[in-house]
Enzyme design. Structure first.
Site, PDB file in Angstrom:
ATOM      1  N   ILE A  34       1.698 -12.384  -1.520  1.00 25.24           N
ATOM      2  CA  ILE A  34       1.281 -12.948  -2.801  1.00 25.24           C
ATOM      3  C   ILE A  34       2.385 -13.794  -3.446  1.00 25.24           C
ATOM      4  O   ILE A  34       2.105 -14.660  -4.276  1.00 25.24           O
ATOM      5  CB  ILE A  34       0.818 -11.800  -3.741  1.00 25.24           C
ATOM      6  CG1 ILE A  34      -0.126 -12.310  -4.811  1.00 25.24           C
ATOM      7  CG2 ILE A  34       2.001 -11.061  -4.350  1.00 25.24           C
ATOM      8  CD1 ILE A  34      -0.895 -11.214  -5.522  1.00 25.24           C
ATOM      9  N   GLU A  99       9.612  -2.130  -1.331  1.00 24.15           N
ATOM     10  CA  GLU A  99       8.926  -2.009  -2.626  1.00 24.15           C
ATOM     11  C   GLU A  99       7.570  -1.323  -2.511  1.00 24.15           C
ATOM     12  O   GLU A  99       7.154  -0.612  -3.416  1.00 24.15           O
ATOM     13  CB  GLU A  99       8.750  -3.402  -3.247  1.00 24.15           C
ATOM     14  CG  GLU A  99      10.084  -4.029  -3.642  1.00 24.15           C
ATOM     15  CD  GLU A  99       9.944  -5.471  -4.093  1.00 24.15           C
ATOM     16  OE1 GLU A  99       8.819  -6.006  -4.117  1.00 24.15           O
ATOM     17  OE2 GLU A  99      10.996  -6.069  -4.411  1.00 24.15           O
ATOM     18  N   VAL A 100       6.864  -1.594  -1.434  1.00 23.30           N
ATOM     19  CA  VAL A 100       5.528  -1.007  -1.250  1.00 23.30           C
ATOM     20  C   VAL A 100       5.619   0.058  -0.152  1.00 23.30           C
ATOM     21  O   VAL A 100       6.006  -0.247   0.982  1.00 23.30           O
ATOM     22  CB  VAL A 100       4.497  -2.084  -0.859  1.00 23.30           C
ATOM     23  CG1 VAL A 100       3.125  -1.450  -0.662  1.00 23.30           C
ATOM     24  CG2 VAL A 100       4.428  -3.177  -1.921  1.00 23.30           C
ATOM     25  N   HIS A 104       4.933  -2.306   6.467  1.00 24.61           N
ATOM     26  CA  HIS A 104       4.553  -3.708   6.598  1.00 24.61           C
ATOM     27  C   HIS A 104       5.696  -4.467   7.245  1.00 24.61           C
ATOM     28  O   HIS A 104       6.865  -4.211   6.962  1.00 24.61           O
ATOM     29  CB  HIS A 104       4.205  -4.337   5.242  1.00 24.61           C
ATOM     30  CG  HIS A 104       5.222  -4.122   4.163  1.00 24.61           C
ATOM     31  ND1 HIS A 104       5.374  -2.913   3.525  1.00 24.61           N
ATOM     32  CD2 HIS A 104       6.136  -4.956   3.610  1.00 24.61           C
ATOM     33  CE1 HIS A 104       6.329  -3.013   2.619  1.00 24.61           C
ATOM     34  NE2 HIS A 104       6.825  -4.244   2.660  1.00 24.61           N
TER      35      HIS A 104
HETATM   36  P1  AMP Z   1       8.872  -5.076   0.452  1.00 25.74           P
HETATM   37  O1  AMP Z   1       9.994  -5.333  -0.487  1.00 25.74           O
HETATM   38  O2  AMP Z   1       9.260  -5.266   1.893  1.00 25.74           O
HETATM   39  O3  AMP Z   1       8.201  -3.743   0.199  1.00 25.74           O
HETATM   40  O4  AMP Z   1       7.808  -6.234   0.196  1.00 25.74           O
HETATM   41  C1  AMP Z   1       6.591  -6.068  -0.462  1.00 25.74           C
HETATM   42  C2  AMP Z   1       5.897  -7.396  -0.429  1.00 25.74           C
HETATM   43  O5  AMP Z   1       4.575  -7.230  -0.817  1.00 25.74           O
HETATM   44  C3  AMP Z   1       6.514  -8.458  -1.357  1.00 25.74           C
HETATM   45  O6  AMP Z   1       6.901  -9.590  -0.593  1.00 25.74           O
HETATM   46  C4  AMP Z   1       5.374  -8.779  -2.325  1.00 25.74           C
HETATM   47  O7  AMP Z   1       5.331 -10.136  -2.697  1.00 25.74           O
HETATM   48  C5  AMP Z   1       4.160  -8.369  -1.509  1.00 25.74           C
HETATM   49  N1  AMP Z   1       2.984  -8.018  -2.289  1.00 25.74           N
HETATM   50  C6  AMP Z   1       2.912  -7.152  -3.325  1.00 25.74           C
HETATM   51  N2  AMP Z   1       1.647  -7.057  -3.769  1.00 25.74           N
HETATM   52  C7  AMP Z   1       0.898  -7.848  -2.987  1.00 25.74           C
HETATM   53  C8  AMP Z   1      -0.487  -8.188  -2.934  1.00 25.74           C
HETATM   54  N3  AMP Z   1      -1.383  -7.651  -3.805  1.00 25.74           N
HETATM   55  N4  AMP Z   1      -0.905  -9.063  -1.994  1.00 25.74           N
HETATM   56  C9  AMP Z   1      -0.028  -9.605  -1.124  1.00 25.74           C
HETATM   57  N5  AMP Z   1       1.284  -9.329  -1.113  1.00 25.74           N
HETATM   58  C10 AMP Z   1       1.748  -8.474  -2.037  1.00 25.74           C
END
Ligand code: AMP
Length: 120
Positions: A34, A99-100, A104
């Site tokens: 995103i 972060e998530v 991924h």
């Molecule tokens: P990380 O720091 O590796 O956990 O990266 C999490 C990624 O998820 C970041 O690059 C965000 O921009 C991406 N992200 C968060 N929410 C969404 C969403 N709803 N759709 C697509 N990407 C997302």
């Protein structure tokens, strides 16, 4: 740590939040980040409840592992980044700045992505 079933990627898998899908099969979903950090920035996730690569490596079935690795290659080809190169990033845990909390892999490319890490 227990898997958080309400993390944002789990909600995307359940269809509760939209995403821009690039690829999908029984075990894997790939969608555009995103907030893209390079011209091409796609996230590839397993559909199963794995918070990171450590959990996935230990708990996923062989079918899931094969599907995930194959999908990463297929998506890179589909995006065309296999020609000029790309970077895979799997941020993991606090020190990895994840972060998530759902596994991924970021595929970034479409332009030079720069050095791997800044020197300390
Ligand atoms: P990380 O720091 O590796 O956990 O990266 C999490 C990624 O998820 C970041 O690059 C965000 O921009 C991406 N992200 C968060 N929410 C969404 C969403 N709803 N759709 C697509 N990407 C997302």
């Amino acid at each position: 740590m227990a898997y958080d079933r309400n993390n944002i990627f789990a909600r995307i898998i359940r269809g509760e939040i939209p995403c821009s899908t690039v690829y999908e099969d029984d075990h894997v979903l790939a969608f555009k980040d995103i907030e893209p950090k390079r011209n091409i920035h796609v996230l590839v996730i397993p559909k199963g409840p794995y918070e990171d690569m450590t959990a996935f490596a230990a708990q996923a079935s062989e079918a899931e592992i094969v599907a995930y690795i194959r999908a990463i290659g297929l998506v890179a080809e589909k995006l065309g980044v296999d020609v000029d190169g790309y970077r895979l990033i799997a941020n993991t845990g606090a020190n990895g700045h994840q972060e998530v909390p759902h596994l991924h892999v970021h595929i970034v490319g479409g332009e030079p992505v720069g050095p791997m890490l800044k020197a300390k």
